[in-house]
Design a protein around this motif. Structure first.
Motif, PDB file in Angstrom:
ATOM      1  N   UNK A  55       0.838  -1.208   0.000  1.00  0.00           N
ATOM      2  CA  UNK A  55       0.000   0.000   0.000  1.00  0.00           C
ATOM      3  C   UNK A  55       0.872   1.257   0.000  1.00  0.00           C
ATOM      4  N   UNK A  56       1.992   1.229   0.722  1.00  0.00           N
ATOM      5  CA  UNK A  56       2.849   2.411   0.743  1.00  0.00           C
ATOM      6  C   UNK A  56       3.724   2.502  -0.489  1.00  0.00           C
ATOM      7  N   UNK A  57       4.005   1.352  -1.123  1.00  0.00           N
ATOM      8  CA  UNK A  57       4.847   1.353  -2.297  1.00  0.00           C
ATOM      9  C   UNK A  57       6.320   1.385  -1.939  1.00  0.00           C
ATOM     10  N   UNK A  58       7.145   1.450  -2.972  1.00  0.00           N
ATOM     11  CA  UNK A  58       8.595   1.479  -2.804  1.00  0.00           C
ATOM     12  C   UNK A  58       9.074   2.926  -2.784  1.00  0.00           C
ATOM     13  N   UNK A  59      10.262   3.152  -2.215  1.00  0.00           N
ATOM     14  CA  UNK A  59      10.809   4.504  -2.077  1.00  0.00           C
ATOM     15  C   UNK A  59      12.186   4.556  -2.729  1.00  0.00           C
ATOM     16  N   UNK A  60      12.437   5.611  -3.523  1.00  0.00           N
ATOM     17  CA  UNK A  60      13.724   5.836  -4.167  1.00  0.00           C
ATOM     18  C   UNK A  60      14.142   7.258  -3.831  1.00  0.00           C
ATOM     19  N   UNK A  61      15.374   7.449  -3.385  1.00  0.00           N
ATOM     20  CA  UNK A  61      15.909   8.760  -3.083  1.00  0.00           C
ATOM     21  C   UNK A  61      17.031   9.083  -4.059  1.00  0.00           C
ATOM     22  N   UNK A  62      16.952  10.247  -4.692  1.00  0.00           N
ATOM     23  CA  UNK A  62      17.956  10.695  -5.654  1.00  0.00           C
ATOM     24  C   UNK A  62      18.323  12.127  -5.314  1.00  0.00           C
ATOM     25  N   UNK A 141      11.867  17.400  -2.964  1.00  0.00           N
ATOM     26  CA  UNK A 141      10.714  17.228  -3.832  1.00  0.00           C
ATOM     27  C   UNK A 141      10.303  15.751  -3.812  1.00  0.00           C
ATOM     28  N   UNK A 142       9.000  15.499  -3.925  1.00  0.00           N
ATOM     29  CA  UNK A 142       8.476  14.135  -3.865  1.00  0.00           C
ATOM     30  C   UNK A 142       7.524  13.914  -5.030  1.00  0.00           C
ATOM     31  N   UNK A 143       7.708  12.797  -5.725  1.00  0.00           N
ATOM     32  CA  UNK A 143       6.848  12.427  -6.847  1.00  0.00           C
ATOM     33  C   UNK A 143       6.347  11.007  -6.601  1.00  0.00           C
ATOM     34  N   UNK A 144       5.049  10.794  -6.788  1.00  0.00           N
ATOM     35  CA  UNK A 144       4.425   9.490  -6.574  1.00  0.00           C
ATOM     36  C   UNK A 144       3.953   8.959  -7.926  1.00  0.00           C
ATOM     37  N   UNK A 145       4.402   7.759  -8.253  1.00  0.00           N
ATOM     38  CA  UNK A 145       4.069   7.128  -9.526  1.00  0.00           C
ATOM     39  C   UNK A 145       3.235   5.884  -9.259  1.00  0.00           C
ATOM     40  N   UNK A 146       2.096   5.780  -9.920  1.00  0.00           N
ATOM     41  CA  UNK A 146       1.239   4.593  -9.860  1.00  0.00           C
ATOM     42  C   UNK A 146       1.355   3.879 -11.200  1.00  0.00           C
ATOM     43  N   UNK A 147       1.888   2.656 -11.169  1.00  0.00           N
ATOM     44  CA  UNK A 147       2.263   1.935 -12.389  1.00  0.00           C
ATOM     45  C   UNK A 147       1.412   0.683 -12.502  1.00  0.00           C
ATOM     46  N   UNK A 148       0.814   0.474 -13.697  1.00  0.00           N
ATOM     47  CA  UNK A 148       0.087  -0.744 -14.032  1.00  0.00           C
ATOM     48  C   UNK A 148       0.932  -1.555 -15.006  1.00  0.00           C
ATOM     49  N   UNK A 149       0.974  -2.895 -14.767  1.00  0.00           N
ATOM     50  CA  UNK A 149       1.730  -3.800 -15.633  1.00  0.00           C
ATOM     51  C   UNK A 149       0.773  -4.874 -16.151  1.00  0.00           C
ATOM     52  N   UNK A 153      -1.359 -12.084 -21.855  1.00  0.00           N
ATOM     53  CA  UNK A 153      -2.598 -12.821 -21.638  1.00  0.00           C
ATOM     54  C   UNK A 153      -3.666 -11.987 -20.945  1.00  0.00           C
ATOM     55  N   UNK A 154      -3.373 -10.745 -20.709  1.00  0.00           N
ATOM     56  CA  UNK A 154      -4.343  -9.883 -20.070  1.00  0.00           C
ATOM     57  C   UNK A 154      -4.222  -9.841 -18.554  1.00  0.00           C
ATOM     58  N   UNK A 155      -3.271 -10.588 -17.960  1.00  0.00           N
ATOM     59  CA  UNK A 155      -3.070 -10.520 -16.526  1.00  0.00           C
ATOM     60  C   UNK A 155      -2.356  -9.220 -16.178  1.00  0.00           C
ATOM     61  N   UNK A 156      -2.693  -8.657 -15.054  1.00  0.00           N
ATOM     62  CA  UNK A 156      -2.066  -7.392 -14.680  1.00  0.00           C
ATOM     63  C   UNK A 156      -1.851  -7.343 -13.169  1.00  0.00           C
ATOM     64  N   UNK A 157      -0.964  -6.431 -12.803  1.00  0.00           N
ATOM     65  CA  UNK A 157      -0.723  -6.094 -11.412  1.00  0.00           C
ATOM     66  C   UNK A 157      -0.273  -4.654 -11.375  1.00  0.00           C
ATOM     67  N   UNK A 158      -0.294  -4.084 -10.202  1.00  0.00           N
ATOM     68  CA  UNK A 158       0.044  -2.667 -10.092  1.00  0.00           C
ATOM     69  C   UNK A 158       0.854  -2.443  -8.830  1.00  0.00           C
ATOM     70  N   UNK A 159       1.517  -1.307  -8.815  1.00  0.00           N
ATOM     71  CA  UNK A 159       2.316  -0.929  -7.659  1.00  0.00           C
ATOM     72  C   UNK A 159       2.555   0.559  -7.642  1.00  0.00           C
ATOM     73  N   UNK A 160       3.210   0.990  -6.567  1.00  0.00           N
ATOM     74  CA  UNK A 160       3.462   2.413  -6.356  1.00  0.00           C
ATOM     75  C   UNK A 160       4.942   2.576  -6.029  1.00  0.00           C
ATOM     76  N   UNK A 161       5.553   3.604  -6.621  1.00  0.00           N
ATOM     77  CA  UNK A 161       6.924   3.966  -6.297  1.00  0.00           C
ATOM     78  C   UNK A 161       6.964   5.480  -6.066  1.00  0.00           C
ATOM     79  N   UNK A 162       7.620   5.864  -4.990  1.00  0.00           N
ATOM     80  CA  UNK A 162       7.759   7.280  -4.637  1.00  0.00           C
ATOM     81  C   UNK A 162       9.216   7.678  -4.828  1.00  0.00           C
ATOM     82  N   UNK A 163       9.431   8.727  -5.609  1.00  0.00           N
ATOM     83  CA  UNK A 163      10.769   9.248  -5.882  1.00  0.00           C
ATOM     84  C   UNK A 163      10.931  10.521  -5.064  1.00  0.00           C
ATOM     85  N   UNK A 164      11.891  10.493  -4.134  1.00  0.00           N
ATOM     86  CA  UNK A 164      12.170  11.659  -3.296  1.00  0.00           C
ATOM     87  C   UNK A 164      13.466  12.305  -3.779  1.00  0.00           C
ATOM     88  N   UNK A 165      13.397  13.552  -4.162  1.00  0.00           N
ATOM     89  CA  UNK A 165      14.530  14.293  -4.703  1.00  0.00           C
ATOM     90  C   UNK A 165      15.127  15.112  -3.563  1.00  0.00           C
TER      91      UNK A 165
END
Length: 734
Positions: A55-62, A141-149, A153-165
């Motif tokens: 639910x919180x997703x992954x975090x990346x700091x750059x 700065x903080x950016x939140x990305x919601x990604x669908x994969x 075959x039409x199967x999908x999953x989704x996740x969240x990654x937050x990029x903190x600058x």
């Protein structure tokens, strides 16, 4: 129709088969029940791993200086059908090798659900930095990305990654001078160095921004040298020069360069002195003249020179130009933080401009150094004299003990730069010294509260390094009081120190035992008494110097040894004396020889040390274990020897037990029901292959296989029965 419930997940590794019981009934008919078996096989599905799918997703700091289009995060397909995510600060991701198996359920599409972000998502699942990079001037700065994969075959999953600058840690590109003016003579040849610009920062490159296509000048992008492109004539050029970090182009700064090409007959004014260096005291009054410039115009124009002061705001606010005179505009306080921030030196530039077209100017650098003046007298801690408090100290304080600290102040820079000294110096009448740097007062002689209740010290505070002339120093005298705290000269004296008492316990209230006779300090201070030992059961009570016995159900005579501690006032350290009382208590019903003799003994105070040496051997643990195992093996060997001896005696005539079978069946099956009877060697129990009659009843005939045993016996150690052959010694356990 049987369908999979929404939100359900199948895992063949946990449950590979489901059994469904289905019941159906038509109107007027019986209900029919059948079972449906659903088998789950291992297949490749699309699943996003944690923490990307949480639910919180992954975090990346750059960092904010990350280069544009740098990969920051990646959602990678795996051969087993899952998704692996990776990120860093930033982390450079390597593409899969050629021919690597990605599985049949590899993702075919990555999609961003939110588009309000400058970050980009590629067709291969890479999250890239903005094309123009991050803004380094902003805070975190903080950016939140919601990604669908989705896979093919039409199967999908989704996740969240937050990029903190995060803000960049590298130095910014800056110009020391936002604007410069340069004058060059007419006739300067091509590619001659006109001037050079310099900016601070990392990986600096230079470029001329305006004009877009410079006609007269060019710049070396590495060194910042500006050269002419042709032979120069009288002209004026305004160049806008940019310095930038080649690795991070968004980090840049600009400066304006005004280049004037003067004719040979239009030389700038000349001034004496060409460089002004002044040293002034901080007490110089506003309006004082520091230097007067003598400038002339080579063109011969008189009265056409204009003087202006340029430089940092701190210099322009404290100095001014009155014609050719440089004057002080405001006070130059050496003790202020603003003057200390510039290192007590002000820099400025006097611009001398002559009329004409174009105007001709000369620049005279000015350096003004402010010197200190000792203006203020040191101040005692509590005003003009330090009389509001006194330092307490024990009269038994050791040599070098700290009494207190005198903390004087001085407003001259450097602040509180003081030296401390005692008027009169250390001596018998003044057994103290003071640290010249810290102001700590220490004991350097014996103290006697009988002669001196307190000492009055005079401390001199002298400032240092507050004037250009070391001889100009100011001082102040401060009074300090040191009050002595008396300590009793000796511990209380009790007579006697050891008493042996005898008394008879009577029924009723408490009984007095003895009264201690102790003497304390000469000033008659009250003494304190306390039972220090021997009264664990609470049979005695001490009030003042009188000891009482509290009667109880004492059945037999008993002796008590009490230790009573006697000490003086509340001084530190506490000096005390211990009195030993040996009390013999006899119950009233017990006959005892009357005695009124009280024996008083005085023990020597020297401690008696009794030393006794006992020899002991403590073997290590491994030795104990080896000894135990060896003993067990020895006992087992002795048991075996004893058993062998018993067996040999049985062969020589010991009584055994024979068993007779009551059935004609197979002896192997009926021996369990045999009857055992005593038999002594010499009696023949068997005739041929059968049993001889023995006891009541008849014995059955044994088969040939059974005939090889002619006796039955019970083992004396285990109690088990067995058959044996008295000739061959063969045995068979029953």
């Amino acid at each position: 129709q049987v369908t999979l419930r929404a939100g359900a997940e199948l895992d063949a590794h946990q449950v590979n088969q489901y059994t469904l019981t289905l019941r159906a009934a038509c109107p007027g008919e019986d209900e029919v029940e059948e079972r449906l078996f659903v088998r789950v096989t291992v297949g490749q599905v699309l699943r996003c791993d944690a923490p990307f799918a949480s639910a919180e997703g992954d975090m990346v700091q750059v960092l904010a200086d990350t280069a544009p289009r740098t990969p920051l995060y990646a959602v990678l397909p795996q051969p087993l059908g899952g998704l692996t995510v990776s990120g860093g600060c930033p982390r450079v991701l390597q593409p899969p090798q050629a021919g690597a198996a990605l599985g049949t359920v590899g993702p075919r599409a990555w999609r961003l659900r939110n588009h309000d972000t400058p970050l980009a998502l590629t067709r291969r699942g890479l999250v890239l930095a903005p094309a123009s990079g991050f803004d380094p001037s902003k805070d975190t700065q903080t950016y939140r990305l919601e990604i669908d994969v989705m896979d093919r075959h039409g199967h999908n999953c989704s996740g969240v990654v937050t990029v903190e600058v995060l803000p960049s840690r590298r130095p910014r590109v800056t110009f020391l001078e936002p604007q410069r003016a340069v004058t060059v003579p007419e006739g300067t040849g091509p590619l001659e160095v006109v001037t050079q610009v310099h900016a601070s920062g990392d990986n600096i490159r230079y470029a001329i921004v305006a004009p877009t296509v410079p006609a007269l000048f060019t710049i070396d992008e590495v060194t910042g040298e500006i050269r002419s492109t042709c032979q120069l004539e009288v002209a004026h050029a305004r160049l806008l020069i940019r310095a930038y970090n080649v690795l991070h182009p968004t980090d840049h700064a600009t400066t304006v360069l005004n280049i004037t090409v003067q004719g040979t007959d239009q030389r700038a004014p000349s001034c004496i002195p060409a460089l002004s260096v002044s040293r002034v005291p901080e007490t110089v009054s506003p309006g004082s003249t520091l230097v007067t410039l003598r400038c002339t115009d080579p063109a011969g124009a008189e009265g056409g020179l204009r003087y202006a002061l340029e430089g940092p705001p701190a210099s322009r606010s404290r100095f001014r130009m009155e014609g050719p005179r440089l004057q002080v505009n405001s006070t130059l306080d050496y003790d202020s933080e603003a003057v200390a921030a510039v290192g007590f030196q002000f820099t400025a530039t006097v611009v001398v401009t002559a009329g004409g077209q174009p105007p001709r100017s000369t620049f005279v650098p000015v350096f003004v150094t402010v010197t200190p003046v000792n203006e203020f007298t040191p101040t005692c801690p509590n005003g003009a004299a330090f009389t509001g408090a006194a330092f307490p100290v024990l009269e038994t304080a050791a040599f070098g003990s700290t009494v207190g600290r005198v903390a004087g102040t001085d407003r001259d820079y450097p602040l509180d730069s003081l030296e401390y000294s005692l008027e009169g110096g250390p001596g018998p009448a003044q057994p103290f010294s003071i640290d010249t740097r810290t102001g700590e007062i220490r004991v350097v002689g014996p103290l006697d509260s009988q002669r001196h209740k307190s000492y009055r010290l005079t401390v001199r505070l002298t400032d240092t390094r507050n004037d250009l002339d070391p001889a100009k120093r100011r001082s102040r005298l401060c009074d300090v009081a040191v009050r002595l705290q008396a300590v009793p000269d000796q511990a209380p004296v009790c007579t006697p120190e050891v008493q042996e008492l005898r008394m008879t316990a009577r029924l009723g209230g408490r009984q007095p035992v003895t009264r201690l006779a102790c003497q304390g300090s000469p000033d008659g201070a009250a003494l304190a008494y306390a039972v220090a030992g021997g009264n664990e059961d609470g049979r005695f009570q001490l009030e003042g110097n009188t000891l009482f016995y509290l009667p109880d159900d004492l059945a037999e005579p008993r002796t008590f040894v009490l230790l009573v501690e006697v000490w003086g006032g509340p001084g530190v350290p506490r000096r005390s004396t211990v009195v030993a009382l040996v009390v013999h208590i006899t119950p009233q019903s017990t006959p005892v020889t009357p005695s009124t003799t009280t024996r008083h003994m005085t023990l020597r105070k020297e401690p008696l040390v009794v030393m006794r040496t006992e020899a002991a051997w403590h073997p290590p643990a491994w030795f104990v274990a080896v000894l135990t195992v060896s003993g067990a093996l020895l006992l087992a060997a002795l048991g075996c020897v004893a058993r062998s001896l018993l067996c040999s005696e049985q062969g020589q005539g010991l009584t055994a037990t024979f068993c007779s079978s009551r059935s004609n069946q197979d002896p192997d099956k009926t021996l369990g029901k045999s009857k055992c009877v005593p038999w002594r060697r010499g009696r023949a129990p068997c005739r041929g292959h059968g049993w001889a009659p023995w006891g009541p009843g008849t014995l059955s005939h044994l088969s040939s296989a059974q005939g090889q045993f002619d006796g039955c016996a019970r083992d004396p150690r285990t109690g088990r029965d067995h058959l044996f052959n008295s000739v061959t010694g063969a045995r068979r356990w029953i």
